[in-house]
Design a protein around this motif. Structure first.
Motif, PDB file in Angstrom:
ATOM      1  N   ALA A 183      -4.216  -7.923  -3.083  1.00 47.48           N
ATOM      2  CA  ALA A 183      -2.946  -8.300  -3.932  1.00 47.48           C
ATOM      3  C   ALA A 183      -3.449  -9.018  -5.034  1.00 47.48           C
ATOM      4  O   ALA A 183      -4.635  -9.602  -5.218  1.00 47.48           O
ATOM      5  N   ASP A 184      -2.607  -8.812  -6.262  1.00 49.15           N
ATOM      6  CA  ASP A 184      -2.926  -9.573  -7.285  1.00 49.15           C
ATOM      7  C   ASP A 184      -2.172 -10.970  -7.576  1.00 49.15           C
ATOM      8  O   ASP A 184      -1.157 -10.945  -7.362  1.00 49.15           O
ATOM      9  N   SER A 185      -3.172 -11.972  -7.218  1.00 48.72           N
ATOM     10  CA  SER A 185      -2.480 -13.399  -7.124  1.00 48.72           C
ATOM     11  C   SER A 185      -1.842 -13.839  -8.233  1.00 48.72           C
ATOM     12  O   SER A 185      -1.023 -14.754  -7.958  1.00 48.72           O
ATOM     13  N   GLN A 186      -1.887 -13.105  -9.327  1.00 52.33           N
ATOM     14  CA  GLN A 186      -1.026 -13.924 -10.471  1.00 52.33           C
ATOM     15  C   GLN A 186       0.516 -13.896 -10.308  1.00 52.33           C
ATOM     16  O   GLN A 186       1.050 -12.958  -9.873  1.00 52.33           O
ATOM     17  N   ILE A 187       1.157 -14.928 -10.512  1.00 50.94           N
ATOM     18  CA  ILE A 187       2.649 -15.146 -10.346  1.00 50.94           C
ATOM     19  C   ILE A 187       3.500 -13.926 -10.756  1.00 50.94           C
ATOM     20  O   ILE A 187       4.445 -13.504 -10.124  1.00 50.94           O
ATOM     21  N   ASP A 188       3.142 -13.366 -12.201  1.00 50.58           N
ATOM     22  CA  ASP A 188       3.875 -12.546 -12.559  1.00 50.58           C
ATOM     23  C   ASP A 188       3.701 -11.042 -11.966  1.00 50.58           C
ATOM     24  O   ASP A 188       4.314 -10.040 -12.392  1.00 50.58           O
ATOM     25  N   ARG A 189       2.690 -10.910 -10.964  1.00 47.26           N
ATOM     26  CA  ARG A 189       2.427  -9.859 -10.334  1.00 47.26           C
ATOM     27  C   ARG A 189       3.093  -9.796  -8.773  1.00 47.26           C
ATOM     28  O   ARG A 189       3.003  -8.944  -8.131  1.00 47.26           O
ATOM     29  N   MET A 190       3.736 -11.015  -8.442  1.00 47.69           N
ATOM     30  CA  MET A 190       4.335 -10.931  -7.124  1.00 47.69           C
ATOM     31  C   MET A 190       5.228  -9.835  -6.784  1.00 47.69           C
ATOM     32  O   MET A 190       5.212  -9.305  -5.806  1.00 47.69           O
ATOM     33  N   GLU A 191       6.099  -9.499  -7.760  1.00 46.46           N
ATOM     34  CA  GLU A 191       7.031  -8.456  -7.479  1.00 46.46           C
ATOM     35  C   GLU A 191       6.107  -7.204  -6.981  1.00 46.46           C
ATOM     36  O   GLU A 191       6.664  -6.183  -6.186  1.00 46.46           O
ATOM     37  N   ALA A 192       5.215  -6.832  -8.016  1.00 49.97           N
ATOM     38  CA  ALA A 192       4.540  -5.527  -7.831  1.00 49.97           C
ATOM     39  C   ALA A 192       3.866  -5.635  -6.396  1.00 49.97           C
ATOM     40  O   ALA A 192       3.446  -4.386  -5.811  1.00 49.97           O
ATOM     41  N   ASN A 193       3.369  -6.929  -6.104  1.00 47.20           N
ATOM     42  CA  ASN A 193       2.833  -6.893  -4.790  1.00 47.20           C
ATOM     43  C   ASN A 193       3.663  -6.363  -3.615  1.00 47.20           C
ATOM     44  O   ASN A 193       3.084  -5.739  -2.715  1.00 47.20           O
ATOM     45  N   ILE A 194       4.802  -7.109  -3.728  1.00 49.85           N
ATOM     46  CA  ILE A 194       5.670  -6.861  -2.738  1.00 49.85           C
ATOM     47  C   ILE A 194       6.169  -5.466  -2.552  1.00 49.85           C
ATOM     48  O   ILE A 194       6.111  -4.987  -1.610  1.00 49.85           O
ATOM     49  N   GLU A 195       6.236  -4.696  -3.616  1.00 52.89           N
ATOM     50  CA  GLU A 195       6.602  -3.485  -3.850  1.00 52.89           C
ATOM     51  C   GLU A 195       5.611  -2.427  -3.255  1.00 52.89           C
ATOM     52  O   GLU A 195       5.918  -1.598  -2.399  1.00 52.89           O
ATOM     53  N   ALA A 196       4.308  -2.818  -3.468  1.00 52.44           N
ATOM     54  CA  ALA A 196       3.156  -2.156  -2.989  1.00 52.44           C
ATOM     55  C   ALA A 196       2.860  -2.135  -1.419  1.00 52.44           C
ATOM     56  O   ALA A 196       2.678  -1.276  -0.904  1.00 52.44           O
ATOM     57  N   MET A 197       3.223  -3.489  -0.994  1.00 51.29           N
ATOM     58  CA  MET A 197       3.281  -3.639   0.311  1.00 51.29           C
ATOM     59  C   MET A 197       4.258  -2.744   1.007  1.00 51.29           C
ATOM     60  O   MET A 197       3.850  -1.971   2.178  1.00 51.29           O
ATOM     61  N   GLN A 198       5.608  -2.536   0.711  1.00 55.93           N
ATOM     62  CA  GLN A 198       6.605  -1.950   1.245  1.00 55.93           C
ATOM     63  C   GLN A 198       6.210  -0.257   0.988  1.00 55.93           C
ATOM     64  O   GLN A 198       6.403   0.184   2.007  1.00 55.93           O
ATOM     65  N   ASN A 199       5.501  -0.152   0.057  1.00 57.73           N
ATOM     66  CA  ASN A 199       5.250   1.370   0.026  1.00 57.73           C
ATOM     67  C   ASN A 199       3.981   1.491   0.945  1.00 57.73           C
ATOM     68  O   ASN A 199       3.849   2.915   1.365  1.00 57.73           O
ATOM     69  N   LEU A 200       3.249   0.640   1.142  1.00 59.55           N
ATOM     70  CA  LEU A 200       1.998   1.016   2.037  1.00 59.55           C
ATOM     71  C   LEU A 200       2.790   1.319   3.600  1.00 59.55           C
ATOM     72  O   LEU A 200       2.323   1.940   4.228  1.00 59.55           O
ATOM     73  N   TYR A 201       3.539   0.331   3.903  1.00 52.15           N
ATOM     74  CA  TYR A 201       4.472   0.562   5.083  1.00 52.15           C
ATOM     75  C   TYR A 201       5.165   1.823   5.391  1.00 52.15           C
ATOM     76  O   TYR A 201       4.988   2.680   6.110  1.00 52.15           O
ATOM     77  N   ASP A 202       5.793   2.422   4.330  1.00 50.17           N
ATOM     78  CA  ASP A 202       6.341   3.459   4.219  1.00 50.17           C
ATOM     79  C   ASP A 202       5.608   4.750   4.276  1.00 50.17           C
ATOM     80  O   ASP A 202       5.663   5.620   5.118  1.00 50.17           O
TER      81      ASP A 202
END
Ligand SMILES: Nc1nc2c(ncn2[C@@H]2O[C@H](COP(=O)(O)OP(=O)(O)OP(=O)(O)O)[C@@H](O)[C@H]2O)c(=O)[nH]1
Ligand SMILES: [Mg+2]
Lengths: 224, 163
Positions: free
Chosen positions: A103-122
């Motif tokens: 994960a990229d810890s930067q606050i403005d990358r939070m949404e990108a992190n969440i999207e990537a995690m969802q994509n991993l599950y999928d």
């Protein structure tokens, strides 16, 4: 899908670094490449664009040596994090034995992190794999940056855990990495399991080997 | 064990496959035949020992094949089944085996694509049969290692990645 080759007496395990674009997956592998004894690793292959963004994957084989007669190897892969490379990202997961989410810890990358995690599950479930049952750890990278989000916020968004279904696992399991925290605990009557997490500054190597060590041990345990 | 399925490759399997590939190499004058797992791992090498890094080769072969598989689906084909890469001196022919592994044939100007393709047909048929049987045999239970292996491997991980 680790393969045990009794004919050549080899065991190969596939570990995949997943996560949002620019999160530091390639940087993790580069650090491993630079720091592992040259005799214990092979060539690093990077299929990247001219601007050093991963296009298909990075690949680095690391040799554990011969254990009980079996030549044992970890094949480390990174995926391309950019959203539009999903087709290639999915291919790399084929036969995966363990996953690190960088994960990229930067606050403005939070949404990108969440999207990537969802994509991993999928993508895992499209291969028929269940992320809740395979070796899986999270790395919170770029802890050096001033705009890094607090770990609690990252944990709440990316590692909220899943309900434990197996009765034998319904007992508190302390997180060996973080005092006072639990990998399995009861919250409001519900048993919840989270995955282990590691803080990192991949750019200078901090946390890179802690993460790799944790995942590779989970993968080896899973073989037994 | 995991959501992903493991499989094992035994000495008998290896002997059977080597025999099939030896015969193919003799009949086609190709240099080397390799079997690569679709996850990118080398399973077997028969014929002249390649001078290249075979671990890297296997991971690129699997990526190449799976990318082409997706391209086939995009244009409405179930699969391409085989791929051919032609060089000035060295060429590669790749074929799907039982949906699980890839046969890679390495050949040079001592033979022709025509002959390789002619001979590879029967080889693919035999390999399909062997691998299908082998994978079915493994299906009920995943291969396992001993507890001692796990303990030793963990020590080695500490040594290599810092304890
Ligand atoms: N400050 C800081 N920068 C980092 C850290 N880790 C990586 N970077 C930088 O982040 C940028 C992206 O790193 P990469 O490793 O290429 O990211 P990636 O996840 O492989 O990106 P994709 O290939 O696009 O998926 C590079 O400029 C790295 O130097 C870190 O811990 N701290
Ligand atoms: Mg990258």
């Amino acid at each position: 899908m680790s393969m045990i080759n009794y004919a050549s007496r080899e065991i190969n395990c596939k570990l995949v670094y997943y996560g949002p674009g620019l999160g530091g997956k390639t940087t993790n592998l580069e650090h491993v490449y630079q720091k592992v004894a040259p005799g214990s690793r092979g060539k690093m292959i990077s299929l990247a664009t001219e601007t050093e963004r991963t296009l298909f994957f990075d690949f680095l084989p690391v040799d554990l040596g011969t254990i009980r007669g079996f030549k044992t190897r970890f094949h480390l892969y990174t995926v391309p994090g950019q959203v539009y490379y999903n087709a290639s990202r999915k291919l790399i997961l084929k036969g995966v034995d363990g996953v690190v989410f960088v994960a990229d810890s930067q606050i403005d990358r939070m949404e990108a992190n969440i999207e990537a995690m969802q994509n991993l599950y999928d993508n895992m479930s499209e291969h028929g794999y269940d992320l809740t049952t395979i070796p899986f750890v999270i790395q919170y990278n770029k802890r050096d940056l001033p705009n890094a989000a607090p770990i609690n916020d990252l944990q709440a968004s990316l590692n909220p855990g899943w309900p434990v279904e197996e009765p034998s696992k319904m007992r508190p399991m302390p997180d060996p990495q973080h005092e006072g925290e639990f990998l399995i605990q009861q919250i409001e009557g519900q048993w919840i399991e989270r995955v282990g997490y590691y803080e990192a500054v991949a750019l200078n190597g901090e946390g890179v080997f802690d993460t790799l060590k944790a995942l590779s041990k989970l993968v080896i345990k899973n073989l037994g | 064990m995991t959501g992903a399925s493991s499989w094992s490759f035994g000495e008998d399997d290896s002997r059977q496959i080597t025999a099939i590939l030896d015969e193919f190499l003799a009949q086609s004058s190709a240099r080397t035949a390799l079997i690569v797992d679709k996850a990118g791992q080398m399973v077997a090498t028969v014929g002249e020992t390649p001078t290249f890094d075979s671990t890297a080769f296997a991971s690129l072969t699997a990526a190449d094949f799976s990318a082409n598989d997706q391209l086939a689906k995009m244009i409405g084909e179930a699969e391409f089944g085989s791929l051919f890469h032609q060089g000035e001196q060295e060429s590669l022919y790749l074929a799907d085996i039982a949906g699980r592994v890839i046969l890679v044939v390495l050949f040079d100007t001592r033979t022709t694509l025509g002959l390789v393709k002619l001979r590879v047909k029967a080889t693919v048929g035999s390999l399909n049969q062997v691998f299908t049987e082998m994978l079915n045999k493994d299906a009920p239970q995943a291969p396992r290692v001993e507890t001692d292996f796990v303990d030793d491997a963990e020590d080695e991980i500490d040594r290599l990645f810092g304890g």
